[in-house]
Design an enzyme around this catalytic site. Structure first.
Site, PDB file in Angstrom:
ATOM      1  N   GLU A 150     -12.447   0.660  -1.076  1.00  0.00           N
ATOM      2  CA  GLU A 150     -12.332   1.956  -0.389  1.00  0.00           C
ATOM      3  C   GLU A 150     -13.409   2.875  -0.922  1.00  0.00           C
ATOM      4  O   GLU A 150     -13.674   2.910  -2.133  1.00  0.00           O
ATOM      5  CB  GLU A 150     -10.976   2.636  -0.658  1.00  0.00           C
TER       6      GLU A 150
ATOM      7  N   ASN B 177      -2.151  -1.887  -3.892  1.00  0.00           N
ATOM      8  CA  ASN B 177      -3.157  -0.848  -3.760  1.00  0.00           C
ATOM      9  C   ASN B 177      -2.901   0.221  -4.809  1.00  0.00           C
ATOM     10  O   ASN B 177      -1.789   0.752  -4.931  1.00  0.00           O
ATOM     11  CB  ASN B 177      -3.075  -0.188  -2.376  1.00  0.00           C
ATOM     12  N   GLU B 178      -3.904   0.520  -5.596  1.00  0.00           N
ATOM     13  CA  GLU B 178      -3.915   1.653  -6.523  1.00  0.00           C
ATOM     14  C   GLU B 178      -2.625   1.824  -7.327  1.00  0.00           C
ATOM     15  O   GLU B 178      -1.924   2.845  -7.181  1.00  0.00           O
ATOM     16  CB  GLU B 178      -4.212   2.940  -5.744  1.00  0.00           C
TER      17      GLU B 178
ATOM     18  N   HIS C 247       0.866  -1.187   0.000  1.00  0.00           N
ATOM     19  CA  HIS C 247       0.000   0.000   0.000  1.00  0.00           C
ATOM     20  C   HIS C 247       0.902   1.237   0.000  1.00  0.00           C
ATOM     21  O   HIS C 247       1.153   1.847   1.036  1.00  0.00           O
ATOM     22  CB  HIS C 247      -0.938  -0.019   1.203  1.00  0.00           C
TER      23      HIS C 247
HETATM   24  C1  FCB Z   1      -6.609   6.334  -1.478  1.00  0.00           C
HETATM   25  C2  FCB Z   1      -5.522   5.587  -0.737  1.00  0.00           C
HETATM   26  C3  FCB Z   1      -5.711   5.569   0.755  1.00  0.00           C
HETATM   27  C4  FCB Z   1      -6.248   6.870   1.301  1.00  0.00           C
HETATM   28  C5  FCB Z   1      -7.434   7.349   0.493  1.00  0.00           C
HETATM   29  C6  FCB Z   1      -8.046   8.631   0.980  1.00  0.00           C
HETATM   30  O1  FCB Z   1      -6.128   6.767  -2.695  1.00  0.00           O
HETATM   31  O2  FCB Z   1      -5.484   4.249  -1.170  1.00  0.00           O
HETATM   32  O3  FCB Z   1      -4.491   5.196   1.325  1.00  0.00           O
HETATM   33  O4  FCB Z   1      -5.252   7.795   1.406  1.00  0.00           O
HETATM   34  O5  FCB Z   1      -7.075   7.482  -0.849  1.00  0.00           O
END
Ligand code: FCB
Length: 412
Positions: A328, A154-155, A110
């Site tokens: 999320e 993550n992302e 992450h």
């Molecule tokens: C996302 C991230 C997370 C958090 C949210 C608000 O992009 O994955 O860690 O910061 O935004």
């Protein structure tokens, strides 16, 4: 009252670096120490010491799923030197979750990296993928009996964009070509990780958490705005979608050299907002991103609240017929009514999607605790639990009780 399916997962998401504190071997801390990042992440929510108390909140909130991440630098502070004590710490998290019938969703990466990995060039170099796989192998072995859901990255898009195009997160570069190379390496690394996890755990569910912003042209009648929107969406979202869910091995700029297809068992989505796109030749993808000037509520991040965008995103993924998890979704605000409305309006869109046969299986609110919002520090309040950063006292907010009632009834 409208009911969710019986086995629907209601959870919250966190990430290690944003809450644990004491992550002195991570690249973010290294950049802080050099004064290149102006946050103070030394203690964060002190979750490393208070994880038992924090996890007990999940039960109080009636949640049946929890997404969290491992800090690679904590587990492997030096190359190939694993810290068993820290692996045990993560194992005790999983045990507490299992004992309380809360499904763990484990994120392996992450945003942050060990300093030693950063110093070797991190994901800029294809030959460095092996270091991540070494860490992955260790973790898969440690958790193969207990963990079913694996989120390898993550992302990837936000990670590359913030680190290599915007240059705000480590390694703070402004080099869009390198951004694309890193993205390619991450997808390749994901592919290898997918294989390793499945070789060890037959029933594993493996995927990523993809950040999807809903982009729309700023001027509906401008071809140039449409072009910029298309390009930005293609680079940010579509490359990953094509690779993971369509089995294509497509990559622009001659970077494609993968022979095998990438796969995913589920679609993981992080959805927050919509942005409007205006053509600007000086910007990445010719795209200037604009927050809708007509928005009524400005969140602490300045983002628009736009649940309709979630419907569009879910419709986009419908054709892949894979289980979808919203990994999320959240709002930074000091106003509890706003947070309740945010949660409710997005859950309404999810329920509508389910009635339209879109296979959404779970929802994770971001986040359990107020935490370190990366370069923005501790000001944005995403938590349904308040953290007093002076005393480290936790307090469930009104919106937390609100979400807990929904999770208990499984209905809105
Ligand atoms: C996302 C991230 C997370 C958090 C949210 C608000 O992009 O994955 O860690 O910061 O935004």
């Amino acid at each position: 009252m409208k009911k969710f399916p019986k086995d629907f997962l209601f959870g919250v998401s966190t990430s290690s670096y944003q809450i644990e504190g004491g992550n002195f071997n991570s690249d973010w801390y290294y950049f802080e120490k050099q004064g290149k990042i102006k946050t103070n992440s030394q203690t964060c929510c002190d979750h490393r010491n208070r994880f038992k108390e924090d996890l007990s909140l999940l039960k109080k909130l009636n949640l049946n799923a929890y997404r969290f991440s491992l800090e690679w630098a904590r587990v492997e502070p030096e190359e190939n030197k694993f810290d068993e004590k820290e692996i045990q710490y993560y194992k005790s998290i999983v045990k507490i979750l299992r004992d309380n019938k809360i499904e763990p969703f484990l994120t392996l990466h992450h945003f942050t990296n060990p300093v030693w990995f950063y110093k070797k060039g991190g994901f800029e170099k294809k030959e460095n993928i092996k270091y991540f796989l070494n860490y992955l192998n260790k973790i898969v072995n440690a958790f193969k009996k207990e963990v079913k859901f694996w989120i390898v990255f993550n992302e990837p898009n936000a990670f590359c964009f913030a680190g290599w195009t915007l240059g705000v997160n480590p390694p703070q570069k402004k080099d869009p070509i390198l951004h694309l190379k890193v993205l390619r390496n991450i997808l390749t690394c994901y592919q290898e990780s997918y294989k390793i996890i499945h070789q060890n755990i037959k029933k594993a569910q493996v995927g990523i958490a993809q950040d999807i912003i809903f982009f729309e042209p700023f001027r509906k009648r401008s071809n140039l705005d449409w072009l910029a929107t298309f390009l930005l969406d293609f680079i940010s979202n579509e490359i990953i979608i094509k690779n993971l869910y369509e089995g294509k091995t497509l990559f622009p700029l001659g970077l494609g050299e993968k022979k095998e297809k990438v796969k995913a068992d589920f679609i993981g989505i992080n959805y927050y907002t919509r942005l409007l796109v205006r053509f600007d030749p000086n910007k990445f993808c010719f795209a200037k991103k604009i927050v809708n000037p007509k928005v009524k509520i400005k969140t602490q991040m300045g983002w628009e609240v736009y649940p309709e965008g979630l419907t569009q995103v879910l419709l986009r993924f419908k054709k892949y017929k894979k289980p979808i998890y919203i990994l999320e979704n959240g709002i930074a605000t000091l106003n509890e009514k706003e947070r309740e409305n945010f949660i409710l309006s997005h859950l309404e869109k999810i329920l509508q999607a389910i009635t339209q046969k879109i296979n959404v299986r779970g929802y994770f609110y971001w986040s359990l605790l107020d935490n370190l919002e990366w370069a923005k520090g501790f000001t944005p309040k995403f938590g349904i639990v308040k953290v007093d950063f002076k005393t480290q006292k936790r307090e469930i907010k009104e919106s937390g009780y609100f979400y807990a009632r929904i999770a208990q009834r499984k209905a809105i």
